[in-house]
Design a protein around this motif. Sequence first.
Motif, mmCIF file in Angstrom:
data_model
loop_
_atom_site.group_PDB
_atom_site.id
_atom_site.type_symbol
_atom_site.label_atom_id
_atom_site.label_comp_id
_atom_site.label_asym_id
_atom_site.label_seq_id
_atom_site.Cartn_x
_atom_site.Cartn_y
_atom_site.Cartn_z
ATOM 1 N N PHE A 4 11.085 3.458 -1.401
ATOM 2 C CA PHE A 4 10.904 2.802 -0.109
ATOM 3 C C PHE A 4 10.625 1.319 -0.309
ATOM 4 C CE2 PHE A 4 7.800 1.223 3.035
ATOM 5 C CZ PHE A 4 8.576 1.278 4.176
ATOM 6 N N LYS A 5 9.766 0.973 -1.259
ATOM 7 C CA LYS A 5 9.440 -0.420 -1.529
ATOM 8 C C LYS A 5 10.674 -1.176 -2.014
ATOM 9 C CE LYS A 5 5.493 -1.335 -3.310
ATOM 10 N NZ LYS A 5 4.339 -1.515 -4.243
ATOM 11 N N GLN A 6 11.469 -0.548 -2.873
ATOM 12 C CA GLN A 6 12.683 -1.201 -3.365
ATOM 13 C C GLN A 6 13.678 -1.424 -2.233
ATOM 14 O OE1 GLN A 6 14.099 1.334 -6.502
ATOM 15 N NE2 GLN A 6 12.651 0.533 -8.028
ATOM 16 N N ALA A 7 13.773 -0.436 -1.326
ATOM 17 C CA ALA A 7 14.688 -0.586 -0.196
ATOM 18 C C ALA A 7 14.252 -1.723 0.726
ATOM 19 C CB ALA A 7 14.770 0.726 0.584
ATOM 20 N N GLN B 95 0.814 -1.219 0.000
ATOM 21 C CA GLN B 95 0.000 0.000 0.000
ATOM 22 C C GLN B 95 0.845 1.265 0.000
ATOM 23 O OE1 GLN B 95 -3.476 -0.151 -0.249
ATOM 24 N NE2 GLN B 95 -2.899 -2.274 -0.629
ATOM 25 N N SER B 96 2.153 1.104 0.112
ATOM 26 C CA SER B 96 3.031 2.269 0.125
ATOM 27 C C SER B 96 3.126 2.877 -1.272
ATOM 28 C CB SER B 96 4.426 1.868 0.614
ATOM 29 O OG SER B 96 5.324 2.942 0.518
#
Length: 285
Positions: free
Chosen positions: A99-102, A93-94
């Motif tokens: 951020f998701k890749q990190a 949901q982000s």
Amino acid sequence: MTRLFTKLGAWGAVLPLLGYCAIALGFPVWAILWEGLHQTNPTTQQTTVTFANLTASWHGIYLTGLLTSLRLSLLSSVISAVVGLFAAYAISQSRGRYFKQAVLTASGVLANFGGIPLAFCFIATIGTGGVFLSWIQNVWPSFSLETFSGVALVYPYFLVPLMVLTTLPALDGLREQWKEASANLGGTSRQYWRHVGGPLLLPAALGGFVLCFGSAFAAYATAKALTSGTVPLVTTQIANILSGNVIAGEDNLGMALAFNTIIICGLMMAVYLPLRKRSAKWLES
């Protein structure tokens, strides 16, 4: 050679993979079964075919080790599956791509961060005394890293990231149009997850659970470093037998124990694969 693969069609495309699986997986399984069904007499050095090793692996201390491994794997997998599924949903949901890749990169690293380094980190942080241990023992008086509960606490550290990596693609595969269609038909969010989202995510969640169970069941170095073998697990028993700590005439008992683990993993995969096939057409459409 090219003409041969052309004539074979689809089978020709998968023939190299089948050959690789036969060599890398099939042959070791056959070797384990073959050794597990043989026993050498320590006096006469005569080798005979027998089921004594398989029978012994289901009795006594070896049955205790198998049951303890199953309990540990089940407990840590359930915890990791629940925590990892909610974490994966929060990540899906982000809106931040970086951020998701990190998080995915960190999950890939932490999912493989097991063994002695992980055990050392927990021993250095909690140890046999100190503030952290006293905080935990206020809630869990019998807790110790050298016990079953201590190992069950450590395992989710690398199992939760594995669950995130497994379920996140399935969560990303859920289309927003399906939720909007459910709302337009008068369905609530709870009904959507019960009748649409939940059934589609169930195979992926079960697949993550299976992977977590298999990783926990096969883990050796972490439990060995934490408990020094005081907690009976099938992996430590196999290691003890292979290192020579065995009664005379039971040299192949470790192969029988290893074959039991293959059977357990095979049964779990037999449950998962049909469910995964059933939902794949919806997530890939």
